[in-house]
Motif scaffolding. Structure first.
Motif, short mmCIF file in Angstrom:
data_model
loop_
_atom_site.label_atom_id
_atom_site.label_comp_id
_atom_site.label_asym_id
_atom_site.label_seq_id
_atom_site.Cartn_x
_atom_site.Cartn_y
_atom_site.Cartn_z
N SER A 38 32.40 39.99 39.52
CA SER A 38 33.78 40.28 39.11
C SER A 38 34.40 41.35 39.99
CB SER A 38 33.81 40.70 37.65
OG SER A 38 33.02 41.86 37.44
N LEU A 39 33.59 42.34 40.40
CA LEU A 39 34.11 43.39 41.27
C LEU A 39 34.46 42.83 42.64
CD1 LEU A 39 34.74 46.34 41.94
CD2 LEU A 39 32.32 46.64 42.53
N LEU A 40 33.57 42.01 43.18
CA LEU A 40 33.84 41.41 44.49
C LEU A 40 35.09 40.55 44.44
CD1 LEU A 40 30.25 40.34 45.63
CD2 LEU A 40 31.59 42.28 46.43
N ARG A 46 34.10 38.47 50.20
CA ARG A 46 33.26 37.28 50.12
C ARG A 46 31.78 37.64 50.09
NH1 ARG A 46 36.72 36.12 54.29
NH2 ARG A 46 35.03 36.13 55.84
N HIS A 47 31.45 38.84 50.51
CA HIS A 47 30.05 39.27 50.55
C HIS A 47 29.91 40.64 49.85
CE1 HIS A 47 29.48 36.03 53.37
NE2 HIS A 47 30.35 36.56 54.21
N GLY A 70 34.20 39.49 55.99
CA GLY A 70 34.18 39.16 54.57
C GLY A 70 33.75 40.29 53.66
N GLY A 71 33.49 41.47 54.22
CA GLY A 71 33.12 42.61 53.39
C GLY A 71 34.35 43.41 52.99
N CYS A 72 34.14 44.42 52.17
CA CYS A 72 35.23 45.29 51.74
C CYS A 72 35.12 46.61 52.51
CB CYS A 72 35.14 45.55 50.24
SG CYS A 72 36.44 46.67 49.63
N ALA A 73 36.14 46.93 53.26
CA ALA A 73 36.13 48.14 54.08
C ALA A 73 37.18 49.12 53.58
CB ALA A 73 36.41 47.79 55.54
N SER A 97 42.16 39.43 60.09
CA SER A 97 42.39 37.99 60.06
C SER A 97 43.04 37.61 58.73
CB SER A 97 41.05 37.25 60.21
OG SER A 97 40.23 37.47 59.07
N PRO A 98 43.71 36.45 58.67
CA PRO A 98 44.37 36.04 57.43
C PRO A 98 43.42 35.93 56.24
CG PRO A 98 45.13 34.72 59.27
CD PRO A 98 43.97 35.52 59.78
N SER A 99 42.14 35.64 56.49
CA SER A 99 41.19 35.47 55.40
C SER A 99 40.45 36.75 55.02
CB SER A 99 40.16 34.39 55.78
OG SER A 99 39.43 34.79 56.93
N ALA A 100 40.75 37.84 55.71
CA ALA A 100 40.04 39.10 55.46
C ALA A 100 40.44 39.69 54.10
CB ALA A 100 40.32 40.09 56.57
#
Length: 230
Positions: A38-40, A46-47, A70-73, A97-100
């Motif tokens: 849920s947090l992700l 995505r990871h 795909g990580g959270c920075a 990127s658009p999917s980031a």
């Protein structure tokens, strides 16, 4: 009839215990992943990888690389003036990127700033030596000089108010904070803007205070974290 007793050898007992440990760890990992799901999802990642802000040691290239993978920075706002925070966020976002996932922002609470005029001679010398070493390191890394940090609580509070406004203006959706918490009016301002607030706790009392103060999520940080707690 009689049941023949089943005898375990010492090797089979060790194998069973090892299998039990593996099973317990697998269950614990599965439960942790389920809780993190849920947090992700809220962070848009995505990871299950979160890049700590690491103010003074992390640049946009690292944050962008993690986010694009795909990580959270988290962008290290630290004690950056409002203009520098705005420019840094814009520069980083231009490379996403658009999917980031959305880029998070980390701030430092002004409560950590003490009036340097009340420092002892030893504290003044220690701070000057730390600044000297930092300047040498930044020069070696060909990084820009460190921004001047506020030297009084009043300056720190004014800077923090400016940072909060920049965060809202830039449309940040995730903000974490270290070394303290927001003022009630700042919590309302950020939550009303749709910001997901993450606090940092080093003990149970701090975690409870953060929950009562409006934190959406809490980082539980121990002595193992990067040389400091807070």
């Amino acid at each position: 009839f009689w049941l023949k007793p089943f005898c375990f050898t010492s090797e089979s007992v060790r194998a069973l215990r090892a299998a039990e440990v593996v099973w317990e760890r697998s269950v614990a990992l599965a439960m942790a992943v389920a809780r993190a799901g849920s947090l992700l999802e809220r962070l848009g990642a995505r990871h299950p990888v979160i890049l700590a802000p690491m103010f003074g040691a992390s640049g946009p290239d690292l944050q962008v690389a993690v986010a694009n993978a795909g990580g959270c920075a988290f962008f290290p706002g630290g004690s950056l003036p409002g203009a520098a925070l705005r420019a840094g966020l814009k520069a980083a976002r231009e490379q996403l990127s658009p999917s980031a996932p959305p880029l998070g922002v980390n701030l430092w609470a002004p409560a950590m700033v003490q009036d340097s005029r009340s420092w002892s001679g030893a504290q003044v010398e220690a701070a000057a030596e730390a600044a000297r070493r930092q300047a040498l390191t930044l020069k070696e890394l060909q990084a820009p000089p460190a921004a001047a940090a506020p030297s009084t609580p009043a300056e720190a509070k004014a800077l923090f108010e400016e940072q909060v406004e920049v965060v809202v203006e830039q449309g940040a959706t995730v903000v974490s904070i270290h070394f303290g918490w927001f003022e009630p009016h700042q919590v309302r301002r950020l939550l009303d803007a749709g910001v997901y607030l993450i606090g940092n706790a080093t003990n149970v009392a701090e975690a409870r205070a953060l929950e009562q103060g409006g934190a959406c999520a809490i980082i539980a940080q121990g002595a193992e974290a990067g040389g400091h707690r807070g």
